[in-house]
Design an enzyme around this catalytic site. Structure first.
Site, PDB file in Angstrom:
ATOM      1  N   HIS A   1       0.814  -1.218   0.000  1.00 37.74           N
ATOM      2  CA  HIS A   1       0.000   0.000   0.000  1.00 37.74           C
ATOM      3  C   HIS A   1       0.846   1.266   0.000  1.00 37.74           C
ATOM      4  O   HIS A   1       0.321   2.370  -0.132  1.00 37.74           O
ATOM      5  CB  HIS A   1      -0.980  -0.007   1.188  1.00 37.74           C
ATOM      6  CG  HIS A   1      -2.330   0.543   0.858  1.00 37.74           C
ATOM      7  ND1 HIS A   1      -2.526   1.595  -0.005  1.00 37.74           N
ATOM      8  CD2 HIS A   1      -3.581   0.164   1.256  1.00 37.74           C
ATOM      9  CE1 HIS A   1      -3.812   1.856  -0.101  1.00 37.74           C
ATOM     10  NE2 HIS A   1      -4.487   0.996   0.646  1.00 37.74           N
TER      11      HIS A   1
ATOM     12  N   ASP B   1      -2.632   1.755  -4.707  1.00 39.06           N
ATOM     13  CA  ASP B   1      -3.876   2.016  -3.999  1.00 39.06           C
ATOM     14  C   ASP B   1      -4.975   1.121  -4.566  1.00 39.06           C
ATOM     15  O   ASP B   1      -4.798   0.472  -5.593  1.00 39.06           O
ATOM     16  CB  ASP B   1      -4.271   3.487  -4.141  1.00 39.06           C
ATOM     17  CG  ASP B   1      -3.218   4.394  -3.521  1.00 39.06           C
ATOM     18  OD1 ASP B   1      -2.786   4.104  -2.389  1.00 39.06           O
ATOM     19  OD2 ASP B   1      -2.790   5.350  -4.198  1.00 39.06           O
TER      20      ASP B   1
END
Lengths: 328, 431
Positions: free
Chosen positions: B402, B406
């Site tokens: 992450h 995204d």
């Protein structure tokens, strides 16, 4: 305290016990008039007469058998087998009769008998006069097997053996007879059967032995301390059957490194049982594999001097084994 | 003078190797290029060839020892030379003296007596911190008792630090000579106590080099990369029918089984081309978007996990992918992967469906940005045009770093993979 030889300790114990108890008598080949081939019974014939110092025919089966009968009758015979090698014809009397008497009669009868037998090599005696036969008597419940290494232990243990209510096989290392001397109290004393003895305190390795090789270990220990800085803890088994397991385990625990030394053949020898006791009781305190230094597994000690030397242990051989274990 | 054989470099990032097996012994004659030993690094087992013809005079590194690249492993006297080589005569060149003392430590660590183990447990002593004085560097009961009773100290921490620094810097660090006097006084309590209770029935399995690597990589990935996860179902009915139709012919013609894996890899590769960020790496203050698409595939063996790489997967058709997958899987199972086979991956496809799994949350294969797992194909009732149909369904799951990716881009990526997988059918080209 007087310093006497190993064989004098035998003689002294016999003389004192025969004086103390009229039921004690000795029998064997040439033990009377001649005083024994090694002179262990010297002077007894003169002091106690032919009725208590019996010269027997060359028949070990009869020597043991007569002794068993006399013991059952209430006497305390001390039979001599001239050489331990000759004990074989007497094995049936010793194992099947003497050792079983108390059990077989449900405790009604007992057999307070001592059989003395000189054993061991190093005296140029070849195969009929050098063997160590102790191991074959060390799994006979009902029998006690004693093998002292010092004059003090010889006298104290022989007296205990004579006073014991059950049969005792008393092995005397014949090389020790005139080689080993030591202090013996002037007053009466006994050494208990079934108790091993620490002959030297140490912290790096434990040596467990008996008989002549015990002395080799003591000599080697001095060299090891002086030249290599290792101290050896030395346990003298003294009684080979039943073993003093408590002392064995305690000695093994002390250093965690155990060397067992005996002149008898290695495989199936007393050392094997000692090793098993240690493995059973204190494996987790061992710091090295248990080592045995013993006679080679060959049928007998050779006559040839060089070969006899090869068979026999020596302070040097014991030193090498001790050093290797100490350095492990 | 005898020549030195050193631990070879078996890949750019490899700093140490374990000598897993000697194929020769001291005194053996060898020809140039004859294999003399097997070396295993993190994930590769390789044979080391002799650099000259001659006689092995001395073996320095024992089996099972791990030493830095460049460490001396044995001496070879070239033909016609005297065999009187001794370590003293040999000039210390590439051989770090550190490795010598390290190998002594390793030898000592190999075997402990019951007494030593028991004392170490009772007094919470970490045996890897103890230098033995027994034969061959064995740790003796006396060594432990000396420590317990304060007569001796542990091996100093500086040895460990030095060992650690060897791994990251040039392997020529010299460890300062250790002696009891110079060792800092460290109380026994400051060393980690054994925190596990082991009963007698329990089995203790030593951690292999491969297992250790897996463990380190997994911890590192989970620790560094914030994992996010998503899953999407795919209808693979057409693909299943198509494969069933052609697989026998394929086997006959190509000699290998046609699995689903090449189709999935091709779909992933094509989707990566649409979303290049999926093929990137986190580099602290910047992100590296890799141009080449090298697909790592996970191959499980009984006791380990290997992740060989299909290089330039975007340049291969279904057949090419099938052959490469088959080749790498075979090599993995035989333990013959080379370092080159294992490095350079930019994205991982993991076939967890082969274990029957329908859902998995894989750990990202660092330093990659994401990992995709394909799950088991199952027949399921599905609503299509307001009708219920029985379809072959399969989940695809994606774990993403992450920091780089995204949900939006990953969702689109997964949708793209799904579309490509669902569009496989009769007109898909294998060649």
């Amino acid at each position: 305290m007087a310093v006497i030889s190993y064989i004098d300790a035998v003689n002294s114990a016999l003389r004192e016990e025969m004086s103390r108890d009229s039921k004690v008598f000795v029998l064997g080949e040439d033990v009377g008039f001649k005083g024994g081939v090694f002179k262990a019974t010297q002077g007894l014939y003169e002091q106690f007469g032919e009725a208590r110092v019996l010269d027997t025919p060359l028949a070990e089966s009869a020597i043991a058998g007569v002794a068993v009968g006399a013991a059952a009758y209430g006497f305390r015979p001390v039979a001599e087998i001239q050489f331990a090698d000759f004990i074989m014809p007497a094995v049936n009397q010793i194992v099947s009769e003497a050792a079983k008497m108390r059990y077989r009669s449900n405790g009604d009868w007992n057999c307070p008998l001592v059989i003395r037998a000189p054993y061991g090599g190093g005296i140029h005696g070849a195969l009929y006069h050098s063997q160590s036969v102790e191991a074959m008597f060390c799994n006979i419940p009902g029998l006690k097997v004693v093998a002292p290494s010092t004059p003090y232990d010889v006298k104290g243990l022989l007296i205990s053996a004579i006073r014991d209510e059950d049969p005792v096989l008393f092995f005397e290392h014949k090389r020790c007879y005139r080689l080993i001397k030591g202090e013996v109290p002037d007053t009466e004393y006994v050494v208990p059967i079934g108790k091993a003895d620490v002959k030297r305190q140490g912290k790096h390795i434990t040596v467990i032995s008996y008989g002549l090789t015990l002395h080799f270990a003591l000599q080697a220990a001095e060299k090891l301390a002086q030249e290599d800085g290792y101290s050896a803890h030395i346990l003298d088994l003294r009684t080979l059957y039943p073993l003093d397991k408590e002392s064995i385990v305690e000695a093994a625990r002390r250093t965690g490194k155990v060397l067992i030394v005996h002149e008898d053949n290695k495989e199936g020898g007393v050392g094997a049982e000692v090793s098993a006791v240690i493995a059973e009781e204190c494996l987790f305190e061992l710091d090295a594999p248990i080592k045995r230094l013993c006679g080679p597994d060959v049928p007998a000690i050779p006559y040839n001097g060089i070969m006899e030397k090869f068979f026999m242990l020596s302070p040097d051989k014991v030193y090498e084994a001790m050093k290797e274990l100490a350095e492990y | 003078m005898a020549e030195q054989m050193v631990m070879p470099q078996l890949g750019e990032s490899v700093t140490e190797g374990t000598l897993s097996k000697w194929l020769v012994k001291a005194g053996d004659r060898v020809q140039k290029y004859d294999p003399i030993c097997e070396i295993s690094t993190d994930k590769v087992v390789a044979e080391v060839p002799s650099t000259l013809s001659g006689t092995i005079t001395e073996i320095i590194v024992q089996e099972g020892e791990t030493v830095p690249v460049g460490s001396l492993i044995c001496y070879i006297a070239s033909e016609g030379e005297e065999l009187s080589s001794s370590a003293q005569q040999v000039v210390q060149a590439a051989v770090p003296s550190a490795s010598d003392s390290a190998s002594v430590l390793d030898g000592a660590k190999q075997r402990f007596s019951p007494a030593v183990l028991k004392l170490a447990q009772d007094h919470s002593i970490d045996l890897s911190m103890v230098q033995g004085t027994g034969a061959g560097g064995r740790i003796t009961r006396s060594d432990i008792l000396d420590i317990v009773e304060g007569r001796r100290q542990f091996v100093t921490a500086s040895v460990q630090e030095a060992e650690a620094s060897i791994r990251v810097s040039e392997p020529s660090v010299r460890i300062p000579a250790q002696s009891d006097d110079t060792a800092p006084k460290l109380p026994a309590k400051s060393f980690k106590a054994s925190q596990f209770e082991v009963s007698q029935e329990d089995q203790i399995i030593p951690v292999s080099a491969v297992r250790k690597t897996i463990a380190n990589r997994m911890v590192q990935s989970k620790h560094e990369a914030p994992h996010a996860w998503m899953m999407i179902p795919c209808d693979v009915t057409n693909l299943v029918q198509y494969r069933n139709k052609i697989k026998d012919d394929f086997k006959k013609r190509e000699g290998i089984n046609l699995t689903y894996m090449p189709f999935f890899i091709k779909a992933v590769v094509e989707a990566i081309k649409e979303f290049p960020m999926m093929n990137s790496q986190w580099a602290g203050d910047h992100i590296i978007v890799k141009k080449a698409i090298h697909i790592s595939i996970a191959v499980a063996t009984d006791d380990a996990l290997f992740v060989p790489v299909i290089k330039d997967a975007d340049q291969k058709n279904i057949l090419g992918l099938a052959k490469t997958v088959d080749y790498l899987a075979k090599k993995s199972r035989e333990g013959k992967l080379t370092m080159d086979d294992m490095t350079g991956g930019t994205f991982t496809v993991n076939n967890t469906g082969s274990f029957g799994s329908v859902l998995s949350a894989p750990i990202i294969n660092q330093p990659q940005a994401a990992i995709l797992s394909v799950e088991a194909i199952q027949k399921q009732p599905v609503v299509i045009h307001n009708m219920i149909a029985i379809r072959d369904m399969m989940n695809i799951c994606l774990s993403l770093d992450h920091r780089i990716l995204d949900g939006l881009v990953c969702g689109r990526f997964l949708q793209s993979v799904k579309q490509k997988i669902e569009s496989y059918g009769a007109d898909t080209r294998i060649y």
